[in-house]
Write an enzyme that holds these catalytic residues in place. Sequence first.
Site, short mmCIF file in Angstrom:
data_model
loop_
_atom_site.label_atom_id
_atom_site.label_comp_id
_atom_site.label_asym_id
_atom_site.label_seq_id
_atom_site.Cartn_x
_atom_site.Cartn_y
_atom_site.Cartn_z
N PHE A 9 42.05 39.22 36.50
CA PHE A 9 43.08 37.90 36.68
C PHE A 9 42.31 36.50 35.84
O PHE A 9 43.40 36.04 35.97
CB PHE A 9 41.45 37.26 37.71
CG PHE A 9 42.39 36.42 39.16
CD1 PHE A 9 42.17 35.08 38.29
CD2 PHE A 9 43.53 36.37 39.43
CE1 PHE A 9 42.63 34.42 39.01
CE2 PHE A 9 44.31 35.88 40.00
CZ PHE A 9 43.63 34.62 40.28
N ILE B 265 40.55 48.83 38.93
CA ILE B 265 40.45 50.39 39.53
C ILE B 265 40.46 49.97 41.26
O ILE B 265 39.56 49.23 41.93
CB ILE B 265 39.54 50.54 39.33
CG1 ILE B 265 39.48 51.56 37.75
CG2 ILE B 265 39.08 51.97 39.64
CD1 ILE B 265 38.01 51.66 36.49
N PHE C 77 52.06 43.22 28.78
CA PHE C 77 50.84 43.39 29.57
C PHE C 77 49.37 45.35 29.33
O PHE C 77 51.03 46.33 29.49
CB PHE C 77 51.88 43.60 31.20
CG PHE C 77 50.81 44.19 32.21
CD1 PHE C 77 51.30 45.72 32.89
CD2 PHE C 77 50.56 42.76 32.85
CE1 PHE C 77 50.57 45.85 34.14
CE2 PHE C 77 49.73 43.75 33.97
CZ PHE C 77 50.00 44.58 35.05
N TRP D 134 35.23 43.40 32.84
CA TRP D 134 35.56 43.93 34.02
C TRP D 134 35.39 45.78 33.81
O TRP D 134 36.17 46.32 32.85
CB TRP D 134 36.40 44.13 35.24
CG TRP D 134 35.60 42.93 36.00
CD1 TRP D 134 35.23 42.11 36.41
CD2 TRP D 134 35.18 43.79 37.24
NE1 TRP D 134 34.65 41.92 37.64
CE2 TRP D 134 34.42 43.22 38.15
CE3 TRP D 134 35.06 44.53 37.90
CZ2 TRP D 134 33.88 42.89 39.58
CZ3 TRP D 134 35.35 45.14 39.65
CH2 TRP D 134 33.96 44.85 39.85
N HIS E 59 41.81 43.24 47.24
CA HIS E 59 41.37 42.51 46.38
C HIS E 59 42.40 42.99 44.83
O HIS E 59 43.08 42.18 44.25
CB HIS E 59 40.43 42.91 45.73
CG HIS E 59 39.90 41.86 44.79
ND1 HIS E 59 38.50 41.97 44.03
CD2 HIS E 59 40.35 40.70 45.06
CE1 HIS E 59 38.82 40.66 43.40
NE2 HIS E 59 39.65 40.07 43.68
N GLU F 86 38.32 49.00 48.02
CA GLU F 86 38.62 49.33 49.49
C GLU F 86 39.45 48.01 50.00
O GLU F 86 39.97 48.60 50.95
CB GLU F 86 36.79 49.41 50.21
CG GLU F 86 36.29 50.41 49.61
CD GLU F 86 34.86 50.79 50.28
OE1 GLU F 86 33.96 51.28 50.67
OE2 GLU F 86 34.93 49.28 50.71
N CYS G 148 41.83 46.23 32.68
CA CYS G 148 42.09 47.53 34.32
C CYS G 148 41.61 47.58 35.08
O CYS G 148 40.18 46.69 35.57
CB CYS G 148 40.70 48.73 33.45
SG CYS G 148 40.99 50.39 34.59
N1 LIG Z 1 37.66 44.85 40.56
C1 LIG Z 1 37.73 44.06 39.28
C2 LIG Z 1 38.04 42.92 38.81
N2 LIG Z 1 37.47 42.17 39.77
C3 LIG Z 1 38.03 40.70 38.78
C4 LIG Z 1 38.38 40.18 38.50
O1 LIG Z 1 39.42 40.14 38.11
C5 LIG Z 1 38.51 38.81 38.37
O2 LIG Z 1 37.53 38.31 37.43
C6 LIG Z 1 37.55 37.47 39.47
O3 LIG Z 1 38.53 37.52 40.80
C7 LIG Z 1 37.07 36.06 39.37
O4 LIG Z 1 38.18 35.30 39.22
N3 LIG Z 1 38.61 42.54 37.38
C8 LIG Z 1 39.19 44.08 36.79
O5 LIG Z 1 39.49 42.62 35.81
N4 LIG Z 1 39.00 45.48 37.25
C9 LIG Z 1 38.83 45.41 38.41
O6 LIG Z 1 38.83 46.87 38.85
C1 LIG Z 2 40.22 45.92 42.06
C2 LIG Z 2 38.13 44.88 42.53
O1 LIG Z 2 38.39 44.02 43.16
C3 LIG Z 2 37.92 45.89 43.26
O2 LIG Z 2 36.78 46.62 42.47
C4 LIG Z 2 37.05 45.47 44.31
O3 LIG Z 2 36.58 46.86 45.37
P1 LIG Z 2 36.48 46.19 47.00
O4 LIG Z 2 38.39 46.51 47.09
O5 LIG Z 2 36.23 47.30 47.31
O6 LIG Z 2 36.10 44.97 47.21
#
Ligand SMILES: Nc1c(NC[C@H](O)[C@H](O)[C@H](O)CO)[nH]c(=O)[nH]c1=O
Ligand SMILES: CC(=O)[C@@H](O)COP(=O)(O)O
Length: 158
Positions: free
Chosen positions: A66, A91, A122, A31, A97, A94, A89
């Site tokens: 994750f 970010i 980390f 990601w 999450h 909205e 990373c």
């Molecule tokens: N939004 C971001 C994610 N989202 C994906 C999660 O990390 C994970 O892969 C998913 O929830 C399935 O288990 N991951 C990042 O590394 N950075 C983001 O901004």
């Molecule tokens: C950190 C995230 O998973 C994020 O980028 C997802 O964006 P949103 O909170 O607007 O669904």
Amino acid sequence: MASNEKNLSEYSSTNIKPIGERKFAIVVSEWNEEITEALYHGAYSTLIQHGASKQNIIRKNVPGSFELTLGAQWMAQDNSIDAVICIGCVIQGETKHFDFICDAVAHGITNVSLKYNKPIIFGVLTPNTKKQALDRSGGKYGNKGDEAAITAIKMLGF
Ligand SMILES: Nc1c(NC[C@H](O)[C@H](O)[C@H](O)CO)[nH]c(=O)[nH]c1=O
Ligand SMILES: CC(=O)[C@@H](O)COP(=O)(O)O
């Protein structure tokens, strides 16, 4: 101390000895690939700069931050690996999450380090914006990948 007061790539290398045959794993989230690739190259180049061998740096990709915890565990359970660097990373979007991912990764890799008694670093940016991420992955505030690699080396006693 905020990153705008301490450059992530500034450190004293005078006290860091070559790291010889130590073996490192770098687990990289896909990601925000533009950011994580820059972080990876910062970590990789810093390890090489301090004496690590290319064949002793193992890369493992995971889909998102994750999944860094499980990826780190897969690497940590290999007795030949001395330290694991997690690169990601996350970010802010909205919704909440962001909070759940950051919390899960921070606690998750801490638990892996304690379970396997080895450094699990980390190296995860948790910015509010992409610009903040760019500033910390080779931009004006340095590269968190550099910092993560130095942390791994120091934790191994060098
Ligand atoms: N939004 C971001 C994610 N989202 C994906 C999660 O990390 C994970 O892969 C998913 O929830 C399935 O288990 N991951 C990042 O590394 N950075 C983001 O901004
Ligand atoms: C950190 C995230 O998973 C994020 O980028 C997802 O964006 P949103 O909170 O607007 O669904």
